[in-house]
Scaffold this active site. Structure first.
Site, PDB file in Angstrom:
ATOM      1  N   ASN A 150     -61.481   4.521 -43.616  1.00  0.00           N
ATOM      2  CA  ASN A 150     -61.808   5.691 -44.632  1.00  0.00           C
ATOM      3  C   ASN A 150     -60.609   6.605 -44.974  1.00  0.00           C
ATOM      4  O   ASN A 150     -60.613   7.009 -46.175  1.00  0.00           O
ATOM      5  CB  ASN A 150     -63.286   6.231 -44.250  1.00  0.00           C
ATOM      6  N   GLY A 226     -64.001   4.902 -35.258  1.00  0.00           N
ATOM      7  CA  GLY A 226     -64.770   3.831 -36.133  1.00  0.00           C
ATOM      8  C   GLY A 226     -66.323   3.943 -35.738  1.00  0.00           C
ATOM      9  O   GLY A 226     -67.102   4.820 -35.453  1.00  0.00           O
ATOM     10  N   THR A 228     -70.158   3.053 -34.296  1.00  0.00           N
ATOM     11  CA  THR A 228     -70.897   3.496 -32.879  1.00  0.00           C
ATOM     12  C   THR A 228     -70.880   2.259 -32.466  1.00  0.00           C
ATOM     13  O   THR A 228     -70.799   1.992 -31.043  1.00  0.00           O
ATOM     14  CB  THR A 228     -72.074   4.140 -33.219  1.00  0.00           C
ATOM     15  N   THR A 230     -69.073  -0.322 -32.556  1.00  0.00           N
ATOM     16  CA  THR A 230     -67.918  -0.786 -31.867  1.00  0.00           C
ATOM     17  C   THR A 230     -67.264  -0.066 -30.575  1.00  0.00           C
ATOM     18  O   THR A 230     -66.869  -0.517 -29.812  1.00  0.00           O
ATOM     19  CB  THR A 230     -66.553  -0.808 -33.077  1.00  0.00           C
ATOM     20  N   GLU A 248     -64.340   8.395 -31.247  1.00  0.00           N
ATOM     21  CA  GLU A 248     -64.853   9.099 -32.419  1.00  0.00           C
ATOM     22  C   GLU A 248     -65.515   8.253 -33.211  1.00  0.00           C
ATOM     23  O   GLU A 248     -65.284   7.291 -33.947  1.00  0.00           O
ATOM     24  CB  GLU A 248     -63.635   9.762 -33.357  1.00  0.00           C
ATOM     25  N   CYS A 282     -66.415  10.629 -42.223  1.00  0.00           N
ATOM     26  CA  CYS A 282     -67.528  10.622 -41.400  1.00  0.00           C
ATOM     27  C   CYS A 282     -68.236  12.037 -41.194  1.00  0.00           C
ATOM     28  O   CYS A 282     -68.800  12.401 -40.573  1.00  0.00           O
ATOM     29  CB  CYS A 282     -66.632  10.514 -40.080  1.00  0.00           C
ATOM     30  N   GLU A 461     -60.775  15.269 -30.196  1.00  0.00           N
ATOM     31  CA  GLU A 461     -59.260  15.266 -30.235  1.00  0.00           C
ATOM     32  C   GLU A 461     -59.063  16.659 -31.065  1.00  0.00           C
ATOM     33  O   GLU A 461     -59.840  17.569 -30.944  1.00  0.00           O
ATOM     34  CB  GLU A 461     -59.242  13.995 -31.788  1.00  0.00           C
TER      35      GLU A 461
HETATM   36  P1  NAD Z   1     -65.127  -0.222 -37.397  1.00  0.00           P
HETATM   37  O1  NAD Z   1     -65.756   0.101 -35.930  1.00  0.00           O
HETATM   38  O2  NAD Z   1     -65.832  -1.376 -37.807  1.00  0.00           O
HETATM   39  O3  NAD Z   1     -63.449  -0.333 -37.159  1.00  0.00           O
HETATM   40  C1  NAD Z   1     -62.854   0.603 -36.553  1.00  0.00           C
HETATM   41  C2  NAD Z   1     -61.774  -0.105 -36.232  1.00  0.00           C
HETATM   42  O4  NAD Z   1     -61.765  -0.868 -34.792  1.00  0.00           O
HETATM   43  C3  NAD Z   1     -60.764  -1.136 -37.047  1.00  0.00           C
HETATM   44  O5  NAD Z   1     -59.558  -1.042 -36.608  1.00  0.00           O
HETATM   45  C4  NAD Z   1     -61.405  -2.389 -36.594  1.00  0.00           C
HETATM   46  O6  NAD Z   1     -60.502  -3.424 -36.695  1.00  0.00           O
HETATM   47  C5  NAD Z   1     -61.506  -2.153 -35.111  1.00  0.00           C
HETATM   48  N1  NAD Z   1     -62.237  -2.907 -34.106  1.00  0.00           N
HETATM   49  C6  NAD Z   1     -63.513  -3.506 -34.841  1.00  0.00           C
HETATM   50  N2  NAD Z   1     -64.210  -4.377 -33.670  1.00  0.00           N
HETATM   51  C7  NAD Z   1     -63.243  -3.977 -32.719  1.00  0.00           C
HETATM   52  C8  NAD Z   1     -63.366  -4.598 -31.311  1.00  0.00           C
HETATM   53  N3  NAD Z   1     -64.296  -5.351 -30.950  1.00  0.00           N
HETATM   54  N4  NAD Z   1     -62.411  -4.196 -30.395  1.00  0.00           N
HETATM   55  C9  NAD Z   1     -61.484  -3.397 -30.751  1.00  0.00           C
HETATM   56  N5  NAD Z   1     -61.109  -3.031 -32.252  1.00  0.00           N
HETATM   57  C10 NAD Z   1     -62.026  -3.392 -32.969  1.00  0.00           C
HETATM   58  O7  NAD Z   1     -65.398   1.051 -38.377  1.00  0.00           O
HETATM   59  P2  NAD Z   1     -64.809   0.948 -39.836  1.00  0.00           P
HETATM   60  O8  NAD Z   1     -65.988   0.305 -40.681  1.00  0.00           O
HETATM   61  O9  NAD Z   1     -63.367   0.655 -39.868  1.00  0.00           O
HETATM   62  O10 NAD Z   1     -65.126   2.463 -40.011  1.00  0.00           O
HETATM   63  C11 NAD Z   1     -66.287   3.091 -40.419  1.00  0.00           C
HETATM   64  C12 NAD Z   1     -66.873   3.826 -39.185  1.00  0.00           C
HETATM   65  O11 NAD Z   1     -66.069   4.990 -38.743  1.00  0.00           O
HETATM   66  C13 NAD Z   1     -68.044   4.729 -39.689  1.00  0.00           C
HETATM   67  O12 NAD Z   1     -69.275   4.414 -38.843  1.00  0.00           O
HETATM   68  C14 NAD Z   1     -67.634   5.807 -39.552  1.00  0.00           C
HETATM   69  O13 NAD Z   1     -68.578   7.022 -39.325  1.00  0.00           O
HETATM   70  C15 NAD Z   1     -66.687   6.083 -38.506  1.00  0.00           C
HETATM   71  N6  NAD Z   1     -65.649   7.334 -38.387  1.00  0.00           N
HETATM   72  C16 NAD Z   1     -65.796   8.180 -37.629  1.00  0.00           C
HETATM   73  C17 NAD Z   1     -64.832   9.216 -37.617  1.00  0.00           C
HETATM   74  C18 NAD Z   1     -65.112  10.201 -36.663  1.00  0.00           C
HETATM   75  O14 NAD Z   1     -64.103  11.104 -36.440  1.00  0.00           O
HETATM   76  N7  NAD Z   1     -65.829  10.452 -35.652  1.00  0.00           N
HETATM   77  C19 NAD Z   1     -63.963   9.219 -38.502  1.00  0.00           C
HETATM   78  C20 NAD Z   1     -63.735   8.308 -39.477  1.00  0.00           C
HETATM   79  C21 NAD Z   1     -64.862   7.246 -39.472  1.00  0.00           C
END
Ligand code: NAD
Length: 480
Positions: A150, A226, A228, A230, A248, A282, A461
């Protein structure tokens, strides 16, 4: 078609499998570059390089290490325009947003941690007549940084900068959905002559390259942003290996609006906090609670403003609403609009895919959407949608709004609008969130702790929190 490469041990290299997959432009739905489909072999090569680089990088003087990181910041700044266009193309976000927020913030992240490390000191605790404790903080070694799509470079650099500054060598994987600015960053690292192996950027899917980072025994800490689910998987997998984890995760943030707020300021900011980056931040507030006396006034003014927001091609300098990041994500967001209708909600504005003229006629555009009439505990109000969709709900008392705000599994951020200072303190104190903004939204000071409670994450962070995460404390006692 342009092939992105991995950056391992200071070199641009192909994935060992030789396999690539397509990188899609969300504004046209068409592939425009190829992404390495890296696997455990590539991660292992990167880890070996990082291990080799660690003694020199961690033993380097702070001034010298800091200078390299300042150069990363300056290297991005020099190529600002290229980074801005790449971020917008890869993610679908308006070019103006990438120019005002994403890339400037990535530049600041590197600059902030490059200089913060020069002021990072460790503690000492003296015991009168007994002796003194002093605590050293040493880098961990090889660490993994995994980030989402994002805010691609913004969140990637938010992890890499403190990890490098505190003397670790890094294996970093950007989201496979938005890898391009991470690739440009590897070019900058080469340009400034960052020592080989210090930073390794490996591209690929979560299930393959990401998983290999999580499971590699020599990667001692993982900073992940990423979803929750994951995060839960990473916790289950890396926890028993005793890795340090910073997670996060998702959110379902409430905006709590009292009748005594500054209405105009609240309205302008609430439009932004709902739909900036197509609602894919997020920290966006997706559940809007309005005190009943101003509910109808808010509804009319908000819907009027939102219905005037038009989706334009992200490259258009006038664009304020671009495309959502992928076809799959667009379908997920639209499925929540259908769910909201099934759950008895009324779509006040938006709710549909937008078809723009060519060449954007196959892009992933969704109208900014406002829904009312839903109960606080229905699925639409409990699950993270992460798109341009918000719900509005009236409330009658502080107790009621706190109960509704705190009813989800998440607890990332909250926005409170009121002129009553005591009430602002009360709500800020009792709401389940790691971050609370009063009469504002997304004002960020890089020194402050950043993160959520409950299913929104573990750890923080930002500022010293990040430098503490990426270092291992050791207490030493000397008898007097
Ligand atoms: P995602 O969990 O699908 O992917 C995030 C990252 O993790 C990507 O690089 C992906 O390739 C990697 N990944 C996926 N499966 C994995 C695994 N099994 N092992 C290791 N790595 C893996 O999330 P997304 O769709 O890319 O992002 C959207 C999510 O991120 C939303 O839920 C959003 O709320 C969250 N987010 C949170 C924050 C925060 O600061 N809390 C900030 C931005 C986004």
């Amino acid at each position: 078609m342009k092939k992105i490469t991995n950056y391992i041990n200071g070199s641009m290299i192909e994935p060992s499998s030789g396999n690539y997959f397509e990188n899609i432009d969300p504004s046209t739905g068409k592939a425009y570059s190829l992404i390495p489909d890296s696997d455990a072999d590539d991660i292992d090569i990167a880890v070996q390089a990082a291990q080799k680089a660690f003694p020199e990088w961690s033993g380097m003087s702070l001034e010298k290490r800091s200078k390299y990181i300042v150069q990363l910041s300056e290297g991005i700044e020099k190529r600002m325009d290229e980074f801005v266009k790449a971020e917008s193309l890869d993610n679908g976000k308006p070019v103006s947003l990438a120019a005002q927020v994403d890339i400037p913030r990535a530049i600041s992240n590197f600059h902030f941690f490059a200089t913060a490390i020069l002021h990072f000191a460790s503690e000492s605790h003296s015991m009168e007549g007994v002796g003194i404790n002093y605590t050293t903080r040493k880098p961990i070694g090889v660490v993994g940084c995994i980030s989402p799509w994002n805010l691609p470079l913004y969140l990637f650099s938010w992890k890499i900068a403190p990890a490098l500054a505190s003397g670790n060598c890094v294996i970093a994987k950007p989201s496979e959905v938005t890898p391009y600015t991470a690739y440009l960053l590897s070019e900058v690292a080469q340009e400034i002559g960052l020592p080989p192996g210090v930073l390794n950027i490996v591209h690929g899917t979560g299930g393959s390259a990401g998983d290999a980072i999580v499971k590699h025994p020599l990667i001692k800490a993982i900073s992940f942003t990423g979803g929750t689910e994951t995060g839960a998987y990473i916790s289950r997998t890396a926890g028993p290996m005793f890795k340090k984890l910073s997670l996060e995760l998702g959110g379902k943030n409430p905006n709590i609006i009292f009748a005594d707020c500054d209405f105009e300021e609240m309205l302008t900011t609430t439009v932004r906090s709902s739909f900036a980056n197509q609602g894919q931040i997020c920290l966006c507030g997706s559940r809007i609670f309005i005190e009943r006396p101003i509910y109808e006034k808010f509804k009319t003014a908000f819907v009027e403003k939102v219905s005037r927001m038009k989706n334009l091609a992200p490259s258009d300098p006038n664009s304020k609403q671009g495309a959502v990041v992928s076809k799959g994500h667009m379908e997920k967001v639209l499925s929540y609009v259908d769910l909201a209708k099934e759950e008895g909600g009324t779509i006040l504005t938006g709710g549909k895919r937008v078809i723009l003229p060519e060449p954007n006629n196959e892009g992933f555009f969704i109208e900014p959407t406002v829904i009312e009439g839903l109960k606080y505990d229905c699925r639409t109000n409990q699950e993270e949608i992460f798109g341009p969709v918000v719900t509005i709900m009236p409330f009658d008392s502080e107790e009621e709004v706190l109960m509704m705000a705190n009813s989800t599994q998440y607890g990332l951020s909250t926005t409170v609008w009121t002129s009553n200072l005591k009430r602002a303190h009360r709500i800020a104190d009792q709401v389940h969130a790691g971050i609370v903004w009063v009469n504002s939204w997304l004002v960020r000071d890089l020194r402050t702790p950043f993160g959520g409670v409950k299913a929104s994450g573990v750890g923080r962070e930002g500022g010293w929190e990040a430098l503490k995460f990426f270092t291992e404390p050791k207490n030493i006692f000397i008898k007097q």
